[in-house]
Design a protein around this motif. Structure first.
Motif, short mmCIF file in Angstrom:
data_model
loop_
_atom_site.label_atom_id
_atom_site.label_comp_id
_atom_site.label_asym_id
_atom_site.label_seq_id
_atom_site.Cartn_x
_atom_site.Cartn_y
_atom_site.Cartn_z
N SER A 163 120.47 98.04 64.80
CA SER A 163 120.86 99.19 65.62
C SER A 163 120.13 99.25 66.96
N ILE A 164 118.97 98.60 67.04
CA ILE A 164 118.19 98.65 68.29
C ILE A 164 118.06 97.25 68.91
N LYS A 165 119.01 96.36 68.62
CA LYS A 165 118.94 94.99 69.13
C LYS A 165 118.90 94.95 70.66
N ASN A 166 119.69 95.80 71.30
CA ASN A 166 119.72 95.80 72.77
C ASN A 166 118.37 96.22 73.35
N VAL A 167 117.71 97.15 72.69
CA VAL A 167 116.38 97.58 73.15
C VAL A 167 115.38 96.44 72.97
N ILE A 168 115.48 95.72 71.86
CA ILE A 168 114.59 94.57 71.63
C ILE A 168 114.81 93.51 72.70
N LEU A 169 116.07 93.28 73.09
CA LEU A 169 116.37 92.31 74.15
C LEU A 169 115.71 92.72 75.46
N VAL A 170 115.82 94.00 75.81
CA VAL A 170 115.19 94.49 77.04
C VAL A 170 113.68 94.32 76.95
N ALA A 171 113.11 94.60 75.77
CA ALA A 171 111.66 94.47 75.60
C ALA A 171 111.21 93.02 75.77
N VAL A 172 112.00 92.08 75.25
CA VAL A 172 111.67 90.65 75.40
C VAL A 172 111.70 90.25 76.87
N ILE A 173 112.71 90.72 77.59
CA ILE A 173 112.81 90.41 79.03
C ILE A 173 111.61 90.99 79.79
N LEU A 174 111.24 92.23 79.46
CA LEU A 174 110.06 92.83 80.08
C LEU A 174 108.81 92.03 79.75
N CYS A 175 108.75 91.56 78.52
CA CYS A 175 107.61 90.77 78.06
C CYS A 175 107.47 89.49 78.89
N ILE A 176 108.58 88.80 79.09
CA ILE A 176 108.56 87.53 79.82
C ILE A 176 108.18 87.77 81.28
N SER A 177 108.85 88.73 81.91
CA SER A 177 108.58 88.98 83.33
C SER A 177 107.14 89.45 83.54
N GLY A 178 106.63 90.28 82.64
CA GLY A 178 105.25 90.74 82.76
C GLY A 178 104.24 89.63 82.52
N SER A 179 104.55 88.75 81.57
CA SER A 179 103.62 87.67 81.23
C SER A 179 103.49 86.66 82.36
N LEU A 180 104.59 86.38 83.05
CA LEU A 180 104.56 85.37 84.11
C LEU A 180 103.86 85.87 85.37
N LYS A 181 103.67 87.16 85.49
CA LYS A 181 102.94 87.67 86.65
C LYS A 181 101.54 88.17 86.27
N THR A 182 101.08 87.77 85.09
CA THR A 182 99.73 88.13 84.66
C THR A 182 98.71 87.64 85.68
#
Length: 245
Positions: A163-182
């Motif tokens: 039911s929250i798959k779309n939210v998990i997808l957004v969280a993964v994208i945020l995770c990747i973008s945030g990690s690469l600019k650490t």
């Protein structure tokens, strides 16, 4: 000024330190995706129930997100201190002193010590995101599944998470973008050392640009950070959408 074409990019691809920083960035991305997301989701599922003190634990969980990164970096640097640090003292107190290390001074362990800090810092962000998403899951679905004999694990894996798959997808994208600019946390804790063992692309770009005064080289690294971010986000989106279909 002299036009040099793609010379900076050619130099980057031949630069072993850049590839070390790229490898460390990938480790940060993997640690964030497989550390922050599952832990945040587990905490959200746990605290989405009517538990005593749930509001207190929600506040504590989100607290690291609002604390300054510099404060977090200095605090964890003190925890990892090889002589007076809390971690080594804790290991000594439980008769595991042989595991004590110079956590941030040993090139073999420094990056993993920082990964723990990064996971701890941002778990609360995804915890709050998932907690908000869980509150939109229809209670009727969960009650119907319970009437059909579904246990808690079945409800989580077959109703709640889908039911929250779309939210998990957004969280993964945020995770990747945030990690690469650490940048700030690593810069304060180790400045990319020892021996570039904790260098990531952002810290390497900074040192090349402002310490080495190679503005063109640093700009080229910045462009590659953008390209790698887009590639990883596109791949992740494709994979998760394929699974959703």
């Amino acid at each position: 000024m002299e036009y040099i074409g793609f010379s900076n990019y050619i130099s980057i691809f031949q630069d072993s330190t850049f590839w070390l920083s790229f490898r460390n960035n990938i480790l940060v991305v993997l640690a964030s995706i497989f550390g922050q997301i599952p832990i945040g989701l587990a905490l959200a599922i746990l605290l989405n129930r009517k538990l005593k003190g749930a509001k207190f634990f929600r506040t504590i969980g989100f607290l690291p997100v609002v604390i300054s990164t510099v404060v977090i970096s200095i605090t964890w640097r003190m925890i990892y201190n090889s002589e007076q640090g809390m971690l080594n003292n804790l290991l000594e107190s439980v008769n595991l002193g042989f595991l004590a290390q110079n956590w941030l001074g040993n090139p073999d362990y420094a990056i993993y010590a920082i990964l723990v800090t990064i996971i701890w810092q941002f778990v609360g962000l995804y915890f709050i995101i998932f907690l908000s998403a869980l509150q939109t899951v229809p209670e009727e679905l969960l009650e119907a599944a319970e009437l059909d004999g579904a246990n808690e694990w079945q409800k989580i894996f077959h109703i709640t998470i889908p039911s929250i798959k779309n939210v998990i997808l957004v969280a993964v994208i945020l995770c990747i973008s945030g990690s690469l600019k650490t940048f700030d946390l690593i810069y304060v804790m180790t400045s990319g050392g020892p021996a570039h063992s904790t260098e990531v692309m952002a810290t390497y770009m900074y040192s090349a640009t402002f310490e080495g005064l190679s503005y063109g080289y640093g700009s080229a690294i910045s462009v590659l950070i953008l390209i790698f971010s887009l590639i990883l986000i596109l791949i992740t989106t494709k994979v998760l959408n394929a699974k959703k279909d």
